[in-house]
Design an enzyme around this catalytic site. Structure first.
Site, PDB file in Angstrom:
ATOM      1  N   LYS A  69      -5.293   1.091  21.271  1.00  0.00           N
ATOM      2  CA  LYS A  69      -6.307   1.684  20.144  1.00  0.00           C
ATOM      3  C   LYS A  69      -5.838   3.632  20.247  1.00  0.00           C
ATOM      4  O   LYS A  69      -5.524   3.913  21.158  1.00  0.00           O
ATOM      5  CB  LYS A  69      -7.790   1.667  19.675  1.00  0.00           C
ATOM      6  CG  LYS A  69      -8.128  -0.069  19.562  1.00  0.00           C
ATOM      7  CD  LYS A  69      -7.495  -0.875  18.730  1.00  0.00           C
ATOM      8  CE  LYS A  69      -7.965  -0.034  17.084  1.00  0.00           C
ATOM      9  NZ  LYS A  69      -7.603  -0.183  16.109  1.00  0.00           N
ATOM     10  N   ASN A 113     -11.032  -3.160  14.730  1.00  0.00           N
ATOM     11  CA  ASN A 113     -10.270  -3.213  16.350  1.00  0.00           C
ATOM     12  C   ASN A 113     -10.745  -5.180  16.151  1.00  0.00           C
ATOM     13  O   ASN A 113     -11.464  -5.417  17.261  1.00  0.00           O
ATOM     14  CB  ASN A 113     -10.898  -3.362  17.404  1.00  0.00           C
ATOM     15  CG  ASN A 113     -11.786  -2.395  17.355  1.00  0.00           C
ATOM     16  OD1 ASN A 113     -12.733  -2.625  16.333  1.00  0.00           O
ATOM     17  ND2 ASN A 113     -12.841  -2.383  18.373  1.00  0.00           N
ATOM     18  N   ARG A 128     -11.100  -4.336  25.214  1.00  0.00           N
ATOM     19  CA  ARG A 128      -9.788  -4.524  25.727  1.00  0.00           C
ATOM     20  C   ARG A 128      -9.240  -3.584  26.309  1.00  0.00           C
ATOM     21  O   ARG A 128     -10.089  -2.363  27.082  1.00  0.00           O
ATOM     22  CB  ARG A 128      -8.715  -4.678  24.364  1.00  0.00           C
ATOM     23  CG  ARG A 128      -8.579  -5.613  24.031  1.00  0.00           C
ATOM     24  CD  ARG A 128      -7.496  -6.259  22.184  1.00  0.00           C
ATOM     25  NE  ARG A 128      -8.469  -4.883  21.269  1.00  0.00           N
ATOM     26  CZ  ARG A 128      -7.944  -5.019  20.792  1.00  0.00           C
ATOM     27  NH1 ARG A 128      -6.639  -5.248  19.929  1.00  0.00           N
ATOM     28  NH2 ARG A 128      -8.708  -3.817  19.144  1.00  0.00           N
ATOM     29  N   ASP A 186      -7.127  -1.273   9.012  1.00  0.00           N
ATOM     30  CA  ASP A 186      -6.915  -0.701  10.290  1.00  0.00           C
ATOM     31  C   ASP A 186      -5.885  -0.132   9.835  1.00  0.00           C
ATOM     32  O   ASP A 186      -5.254   0.765   9.482  1.00  0.00           O
ATOM     33  CB  ASP A 186      -6.360  -1.151  11.017  1.00  0.00           C
ATOM     34  CG  ASP A 186      -5.332  -1.910  11.358  1.00  0.00           C
ATOM     35  OD1 ASP A 186      -5.317  -2.666  10.071  1.00  0.00           O
ATOM     36  OD2 ASP A 186      -5.246  -2.867  12.749  1.00  0.00           O
ATOM     37  N   ALA A 235      -6.627  -6.188   7.346  1.00  0.00           N
ATOM     38  CA  ALA A 235      -5.576  -4.558   6.385  1.00  0.00           C
ATOM     39  C   ALA A 235      -6.412  -4.048   7.002  1.00  0.00           C
ATOM     40  O   ALA A 235      -5.939  -2.395   6.697  1.00  0.00           O
ATOM     41  CB  ALA A 235      -4.866  -5.001   5.752  1.00  0.00           C
ATOM     42  N   LEU A 292       0.367  -6.486   4.811  1.00  0.00           N
ATOM     43  CA  LEU A 292       0.767  -6.116   5.650  1.00  0.00           C
ATOM     44  C   LEU A 292       2.686  -5.772   5.491  1.00  0.00           C
ATOM     45  O   LEU A 292       3.401  -5.875   5.323  1.00  0.00           O
ATOM     46  CB  LEU A 292       1.154  -6.580   7.488  1.00  0.00           C
ATOM     47  CG  LEU A 292       1.897  -5.235   8.519  1.00  0.00           C
ATOM     48  CD1 LEU A 292       1.045  -4.095   8.707  1.00  0.00           C
ATOM     49  CD2 LEU A 292       2.161  -5.963   9.014  1.00  0.00           C
ATOM     50  N   GLU A 311       2.248  -1.018  16.288  1.00  0.00           N
ATOM     51  CA  GLU A 311       2.693  -1.975  15.138  1.00  0.00           C
ATOM     52  C   GLU A 311       3.708  -1.587  14.553  1.00  0.00           C
ATOM     53  O   GLU A 311       4.717  -2.240  13.694  1.00  0.00           O
ATOM     54  CB  GLU A 311       1.584  -1.613  14.219  1.00  0.00           C
ATOM     55  CG  GLU A 311       1.164   0.047  13.808  1.00  0.00           C
ATOM     56  CD  GLU A 311       0.832   0.847  14.541  1.00  0.00           C
ATOM     57  OE1 GLU A 311       0.819   1.856  14.483  1.00  0.00           O
ATOM     58  OE2 GLU A 311       0.671   0.877  16.134  1.00  0.00           O
ATOM     59  N   HIS A 353      -1.582   3.600  14.096  1.00  0.00           N
ATOM     60  CA  HIS A 353      -1.816   2.567  12.514  1.00  0.00           C
ATOM     61  C   HIS A 353      -2.315   3.928  11.696  1.00  0.00           C
ATOM     62  O   HIS A 353      -3.137   3.877  10.922  1.00  0.00           O
ATOM     63  CB  HIS A 353      -3.515   1.476  12.596  1.00  0.00           C
ATOM     64  CG  HIS A 353      -2.719   0.444  12.478  1.00  0.00           C
ATOM     65  ND1 HIS A 353      -2.380  -0.507  12.077  1.00  0.00           N
ATOM     66  CD2 HIS A 353      -3.749  -0.097  14.017  1.00  0.00           C
ATOM     67  CE1 HIS A 353      -2.207  -0.952  13.529  1.00  0.00           C
ATOM     68  NE2 HIS A 353      -2.984  -1.735  13.844  1.00  0.00           N
ATOM     69  N   TYR A 382      -1.309   1.394  19.764  1.00  0.00           N
ATOM     70  CA  TYR A 382      -1.397   1.071  18.403  1.00  0.00           C
ATOM     71  C   TYR A 382      -2.019   2.099  18.066  1.00  0.00           C
ATOM     72  O   TYR A 382      -3.008   2.708  18.703  1.00  0.00           O
ATOM     73  CB  TYR A 382      -2.508   0.143  18.028  1.00  0.00           C
ATOM     74  CG  TYR A 382      -2.147  -2.083  18.308  1.00  0.00           C
ATOM     75  CD1 TYR A 382      -0.745  -1.880  17.297  1.00  0.00           C
ATOM     76  CD2 TYR A 382      -3.339  -1.989  19.710  1.00  0.00           C
ATOM     77  CE1 TYR A 382      -0.362  -4.181  17.925  1.00  0.00           C
ATOM     78  CE2 TYR A 382      -2.593  -3.638  19.722  1.00  0.00           C
ATOM     79  CZ  TYR A 382      -1.763  -3.929  19.073  1.00  0.00           C
ATOM     80  OH  TYR A 382      -1.303  -5.399  19.449  1.00  0.00           O
TER      81      TYR A 382
END
Length: 351
Positions: A75, A298, A15, A268, A266, A238, A118, A96, A94
């Site tokens: 990421k 990912n 991505r 990540d 879930a 989540l 997120e 996490h 993102y």
């Protein structure tokens, strides 16, 4: 604002945070956008497309980070990214961090400001996580269905069944965006689907998908019973910003039939199934107790063209706000800051 879009270097991550059309919009607003050479290649966007959109394509990460103030990536930063980050950077990606305590400490040492896609929350919704949850939910059933095939080590089951043949059984933990999409795909394939959640309205929505879908409250005993008979178990729990809770214990996994499959979306955030561990697309699966586990952190990276378009469209309005000196007056963005100036500031990470 000087905005940098680096090439993603996480294993098989295809991505890119911004597609050329989004870059063009930012350039028209007077911002300078630097794009690392090759950043959009895996998503089907050549460097020339970024140049035509008004971006300045730079040869390597060192130059990109040196010339950028706001770094927009997909990421979380990995080791090679951390080498270039400094206290002056604002990172928007993102993160996490609840599942990555070491990365959290590294970002604190650098002293930068990091905002997680997120943790951008509007009226209890997560607009920047939702498009990737859409994709991950759909992929979970596509991938799980394939892993049930005998050549992949599965039990040799056609998930949707056919006349004269039993349907496969899919259990989904969570009826949010990811879980809801998993249930929709599994139901459309014709599987027997059981979805667990604590929100009655969401369970009603799942039941409305068809007569082959059952929505149940997340009682531990009910989950244990369903897991035992599951051909495909999808974890989609989540709690925004927090580490996921284990709803399925190791003992429950031991009761599953050999050749069954677990896909833990879930993962990540630490995973909601005790036997889950993070993997990547170079080695996406592992086996525990005869059950195939898929724990790629990912998942949408497998469909980078679609995922990049969806992500770019979602983050662009928020990026526009971040590019203004008044962004700290926006309670949503301010509430999405994870770490800043050496401190962990997001409540979920301090819990």
């Amino acid at each position: 604002m000087d905005i940098g879009v680096p090439r993603e270097i996480k294993v098989l991550e295809g991505r890119v945070a911004l597609v050329p059309a989004a870059v063009a919009d930012l350039c028209r607003l007077g911002h300078t956008v630097f794009v690392e050479a090759g950043a959009g290649q895996a998503s089907g966007y050549a460097d020339a497309a970024y140049t035509q959109a008004g971006a300045r394509v730079v040869e390597d990460a060192a130059e990109l980070y040196a010339r950028s103030r706001l770094v927009v990536k997909v990421k979380e930063p990995v080791a090679a990214d951390l080498e270039h980050l400094t206290a002056r950077h604002l990172v928007f990606s993102y993160l996490h961090l609840a599942a990555l305590p070491e990365l959290t400490r590294q970002l604190q040492v650098i002293g930068l400001t990091a905002i997680g896609f997120e943790t951008v929350a509007v009226d209890r919704q997560l607009p920047l996580l939702a498009p990737m949850s859409d994709i991950a939910g759909r992929l979970s059933v596509q991938i799980g269905s394939n892993l049930l095939h005998r050549p992949q080590g599965g039990k040799g089951l056609l998930l949707g069944g056919l006349p004269g043949v039993e349907r496969g059984r899919v259990v989904v933990l969570g009826a949010g965006v990811a879980g809801g999409n998993a249930a929709r795909v599994a139901a459309a394939l014709g599987a027997e689907v059981t979805v667990f959640d604590r929100n009655r309205d969401k369970l009603a929505e799942m039941r409305a998908l068809g007569d082959n879908v059952t929505g149940l409250h997340s009682y531990g005993e009910s989950i244990a019973e369903a897991v035992q008979g599951a051909d495909l178990l999808v974890g989609a729990i989540l709690i925004p910003g927090q580490k996921a809770t284990h709803l399925v214990s190791e003992a429950m996994v031991k009761t599953m039939q050999p050749g069954s499959v677990i896909v833990d979306i879930a993962v990540d955030q630490g995973g909601c199934i005790e036997t889950t561990r993070p993997t990547d697309y170079s080695q996406p699966t592992f086996e525990r107790y005869g059950v195939t586990h898929f724990g790629v952190t990912n998942m949408p990276g497998a469909v980078p063209r679609s995922a990049s378009q969806a992500l770019s469209a979602a983050i662009l309005p928020w990026l526009g706000r971040l590019c203004t000196p008044e962004w700290r007056e926006d309670p949503v963005l301010l509430g999405a800051v994870n770490v800043e100036a050496g401190k962990v500031v997001h409540p979920a990470l301090r819990a």
